[in-house]
Design a protein around this motif. Structure first.
Motif, PDB file in Angstrom:
ATOM      1  N   GLY A 211       0.907  -1.422  -0.008  1.00  0.00           N
ATOM      2  CA  GLY A 211      -0.034   0.038  -0.227  1.00  0.00           C
ATOM      3  C   GLY A 211       1.102   1.573  -0.081  1.00  0.00           C
ATOM      4  O   GLY A 211       0.527   2.215  -0.349  1.00  0.00           O
ATOM      5  N   ALA A 212       2.705   1.122   0.723  1.00  0.00           N
ATOM      6  CA  ALA A 212       2.626   2.561   0.593  1.00  0.00           C
ATOM      7  C   ALA A 212       4.608   1.867   1.090  1.00  0.00           C
ATOM      8  O   ALA A 212       4.368   0.303   0.899  1.00  0.00           O
ATOM      9  N   ASP A 213       5.468   2.842   0.450  1.00  0.00           N
ATOM     10  CA  ASP A 213       6.799   2.504   0.609  1.00  0.00           C
ATOM     11  C   ASP A 213       7.315   2.329   2.417  1.00  0.00           C
ATOM     12  O   ASP A 213       7.773   1.685   2.465  1.00  0.00           O
ATOM     13  N   ILE A 214       6.333   3.136   3.261  1.00  0.00           N
ATOM     14  CA  ILE A 214       6.463   2.595   4.530  1.00  0.00           C
ATOM     15  C   ILE A 214       5.077   2.520   5.576  1.00  0.00           C
ATOM     16  O   ILE A 214       4.188   2.819   5.042  1.00  0.00           O
ATOM     17  N   ASP A 215       5.469   1.839   6.793  1.00  0.00           N
ATOM     18  CA  ASP A 215       4.651   1.973   7.694  1.00  0.00           C
ATOM     19  C   ASP A 215       3.923   3.062   7.491  1.00  0.00           C
ATOM     20  O   ASP A 215       4.805   3.969   8.100  1.00  0.00           O
ATOM     21  N   MET A 216       2.713   3.648   8.408  1.00  0.00           N
ATOM     22  CA  MET A 216       2.110   4.915   8.587  1.00  0.00           C
ATOM     23  C   MET A 216       1.692   5.309  10.477  1.00  0.00           C
ATOM     24  O   MET A 216       1.616   3.658  10.650  1.00  0.00           O
ATOM     25  N   VAL A 224      -6.384   6.517   4.071  1.00  0.00           N
ATOM     26  CA  VAL A 224      -5.378   5.594   3.426  1.00  0.00           C
ATOM     27  C   VAL A 224      -5.878   4.964   2.975  1.00  0.00           C
ATOM     28  O   VAL A 224      -6.421   3.476   4.624  1.00  0.00           O
ATOM     29  N   ASP A 225      -5.913   4.255   2.201  1.00  0.00           N
ATOM     30  CA  ASP A 225      -5.761   2.751   2.073  1.00  0.00           C
ATOM     31  C   ASP A 225      -4.954   1.436   2.695  1.00  0.00           C
ATOM     32  O   ASP A 225      -3.820   1.611   2.721  1.00  0.00           O
ATOM     33  N   ASN A 226      -5.530   0.384   3.475  1.00  0.00           N
ATOM     34  CA  ASN A 226      -5.010  -0.425   4.043  1.00  0.00           C
ATOM     35  C   ASN A 226      -4.549  -1.656   3.129  1.00  0.00           C
ATOM     36  O   ASN A 226      -4.961  -2.577   2.878  1.00  0.00           O
ATOM     37  N   LEU A 322      -0.163   1.021  10.665  1.00  0.00           N
ATOM     38  CA  LEU A 322      -0.933   1.129   9.506  1.00  0.00           C
ATOM     39  C   LEU A 322       0.215   0.776   8.476  1.00  0.00           C
ATOM     40  O   LEU A 322       0.894   1.321   8.075  1.00  0.00           O
ATOM     41  N   PRO A 323       0.015  -1.195   8.340  1.00  0.00           N
ATOM     42  CA  PRO A 323       1.239  -1.046   7.629  1.00  0.00           C
ATOM     43  C   PRO A 323       1.093  -0.897   6.311  1.00  0.00           C
ATOM     44  O   PRO A 323       0.225  -0.904   5.289  1.00  0.00           O
ATOM     45  N   LYS A 324       2.471  -0.889   6.015  1.00  0.00           N
ATOM     46  CA  LYS A 324       2.682  -1.030   3.807  1.00  0.00           C
ATOM     47  C   LYS A 324       2.470  -2.107   3.687  1.00  0.00           C
ATOM     48  O   LYS A 324       2.100  -1.656   2.231  1.00  0.00           O
TER      49      LYS A 324
END
Lengths: 468, 468
Positions: A211-216, A224-226, A322-324
């Protein structure tokens, strides 16, 4: 009891303590193929164990992957040098994790209450040492071997034998034999001898959602989509609550079971209560809800099993992240007629169709299923000698619920294959506290020696049948 | 620039290097509350830091949980001893995992390119040291403090302050104040000063599915029910592909946003592109698909976020195991009017209704949301002094998207609360490579000193308003 069997039994009892010491040293090697551990040390150990039993060895290491160990024992002067049996084994083991659930050290073999505990005791180190012991017993009791005996011992079975095919193709002559005893087997929960003449295939996959480059910080979950939710949603489209696989094309091409195979399955015992107690199951079998026979599911139905799920924080307490990304390990056991590459394509297409084009799939292990012709006289010989040696009921399944690289053997080497070994219903292969029972080890040695002793005559029957 | 502000600024510049050394020592303490680490050492450090700034301390440790540190600084001879400000901070930090994603050691504070990297730099250790530094600056520049200053520094914020309520209730008199500055805050992605006058609540749960007593060989997936599949199916009934929460009763009792709050949200900036770039998002915001304003979602909508998923084998390669259990960590951020205990009940009932009565739910952290009256003069004072000190646009949100134990403060101590601090848009609180910028730290000290300097007059305004 026949005089031969009694003599084999007596000498086996004498030699087993020394064999168990060899087995313990073998089990101390942490040959976890998935984690690239102790491979050179284990190859050396296996070769030396064959040589110690008076066999010749070759280390095949020219085609990539962990080396394949070839072993050869020539027929004795009274034996039939025109007949050959191949033993298939593997020296690698499953990862020992979760370590904290072992009652003893996974790699320090420990005998408790007549059982030998260690990773690999049942799958598959115990069997190799039992087979080498049987050879020693025959040499002592019969003054030589009844036929040639070969070993193919590979080091990547637990990761799906990804490099085995080229070795079998290139060294086809070396491995040529009249019949094959497969790696494993043992007694069931009622101590019946359980054997198989085939094996399921496998498509073991990893599905990853990023979902992303980093954990949020998890507060951004408002917009943000999970990746973990996304993987959960994707998986939920692949199998329903009733455990029915929903992936289109998944069942394509499956061989219709033959009548004889169906009958063999109906003759198989299945004790739901015993299985439930063994594993401590909390819920009824999934076949019950579907109105299916669990034995038929085991032999004739493919599966789709989650072996592992991982995303974000899984430690103690509450980490608000929120895990990447999220990942699932998915093991599909296949039946004859299914193709792992086609299964991969079907799952990719399914994800695409359901709007999950961003979830990637990689095939970690693909193998086709195999069933040998279980009416072959070799199989009857293995069964009859098991009955004689164990004095127990014996059962033959058209194929096991488990997997191995049997397809390529059957296709290239074209011999009948039976899988039998020294495990028991509580062996816990692939789980913590794996074990074999010392008594089963000893009986397994006797069976293998006795089976080999009468093998040339049995194979002669086979040739006579072919001539007809 | 006012003379006061200039004097505060000059002395701040002088004293900051020494303060950063204190902060680094604070950051070296691995005070991870979720992992029960370094708590006594950190309590001692915090008390000594307050005393080093000429304050008095009390360690409150009689009601369970990690100790609460109370700090007190009396108004100077020219100050107003009838006025008191309370600072709320916490000395615990989030777990540093995954460790391999840190570019520097998580607990060895390292300055790179004007930024100080360490777990807790932004959340919340940097703020405590900045506030103590502001007190030193006021003592030096103004010869004493303008009012009384209190600190409440707890050690369980990152696990949801499970033991804080009894301390606040019992020590209500000790913590009594006229206004409160909350733990954190900072600059947004355009370096605007971002402040909040409230906070979301939380219901952080762990859902566990247990299928058996032991992990099994995955070939039994033909008939054994799989705990991981079961958890996946259960989760898929709780939220749909469109990210809509489907749990009945989840939205019960939510306070309707007031017009002024809606307007405040409309005045908030939101740069989707910048956020997307900051996190490296792979997919559009979920609010886009739902046709929602992400700012409204952030402030007015509850969430249900998967923070962690765990089952079976998650290491390298293909381990063919059917896991005995599966677990998910689920973080629901709540808005005013929602009750974490009710949310727990709704989820339990939902699972029951959908046939997942065997999945257990435990509430690891329950906190209600809180919004203070953001039209209070104290808030205007904090905003105005921020504008003066930073020379930047300032933004006030009715509540943050994050959570803290603000509800109990507001309910028991009945003062206005503003959260502001020394973080920045790239602080990565709760993620690897957490940082603050050294310049923000220095400016934050100046803002706090300047805000305190004019506080008695501002609070006087507040009292005058009350009289009306």
């Amino acid at each position: 009891m026949s005089k031969t069997l009694e003599a084999l039994r007596n000498y086996t009892k004498e030699i087993v303590p020394a064999s168990l010491e060899i087995l313990k040293n073998y089990l101390r090697l942490q040959s976890v193929s998935a984690q690239h551990k102790d491979i050179p040390e284990t190859v050396k150990f296996v070769a030396e164990a064959i040589e110690e039993a008076a066999g010749e060895t070759q280390i095949l290491d020219d085609l990539g992957g962990n080396p394949v160990v070839y072993g050869f024992f020539a027929a004795g002067k009274d034996g039939d040098a025109t007949k050959t049996l191949l033993f298939y084994n593997h020296y690698d083991v499953q990862p020992p994790e979760p370590l904290d659930e072992w009652n003893t050290d996974a790699f320090e073999p420990t005998v408790v209450d007549g059982k030998l505990f260690a990773r690999g005791a049942a799958d598959n180190k115990g069997d190799l040492i039992a087979r080498l012991t049987a050879i020693k017993v025959l040499n002592e009791v019969e003054g030589g071997l009844p036929c040639n005996i070969k070993f193919l011992i590979e080091g990547e079975e637990e990761i799906g034998s990804p490099n085995l095919i080229p070795y079998i193709v290139k060294y086809k002559e070396l491995f040529q034999a009249d019949a094959c005893i497969w790696e494993f087997g043992g007694k069931d929960e009622k101590d019946r001898i359980s054997m198989v003449a085939g094996i399921k295939g496998m498509a073991y996959m990893e599905l990853t959602s990023v979902g992303a480059d980093i954990d949020m910080h998890s507060s951004v979950g408002a917009y943000v989509d999970n990746a973990a939710w996304r993987l959960v949603q994707a998986l939920a489209t692949m199998k329903n609550k009733q455990n029915e696989i929903l992936v289109e094309g998944f069942f394509d091409g499956i061989d219709k079971p033959k009548e004889a195979e169906k009958q063999a399955v109906q003759a198989m015992p299945f004790n739901e209560e015993a299985i439930s107690e063994l594993y401590g199951l909390k819920r009824p079998l999934i076949t019950a809800a579907k109105g299916e026979d669990p034995r038929e599911a085991m032999v004739f139905q493919p599966t789709m099993t989650i072996c592992g799920l991982e995303s974000g924080y899984t430690g103690e307490g509450a980490k608000t992240v929120l895990p990447k990304s999220a990942k699932v390990k998915l093991d599909c056991r296949l039946v004859p007629g299914q193709d792992p590459d086609h299964i991969l394509q079907c799952i990719e297409k399914h994800l695409e169709t359901h709007g999950f084009h961003d979830i990637t799939v990689s095939l970690l292990n693909g193998q086709k299923a195999y069933r040998s012709d279980f009416s072959h006289p070799f199989i009857a010989h293995v069964m009859q000698t098991a009955k004689d040696a164990y004095q127990k009921e014996t059962i033959l399944a058209p194929n096991s619920a488990g997997t191995g690289p049997m397809y390529i053997f059957g296709k290239e080497l074209q011999f009948p294959i039976v899988s039998t070994g020294v495990g028991w219903a509580g062996s816990k292969a692939h789980a913590p506290n794996e074990s074999i029972r010392l008594q089963d080890f000893e009986q397994g040695v006797v069976h293998m020696a006795y089976m080999l002793s009468g093998l040339p005559a049995a194979l002669q029957t086979s040739e006579n049948m072919k001539v007809k």
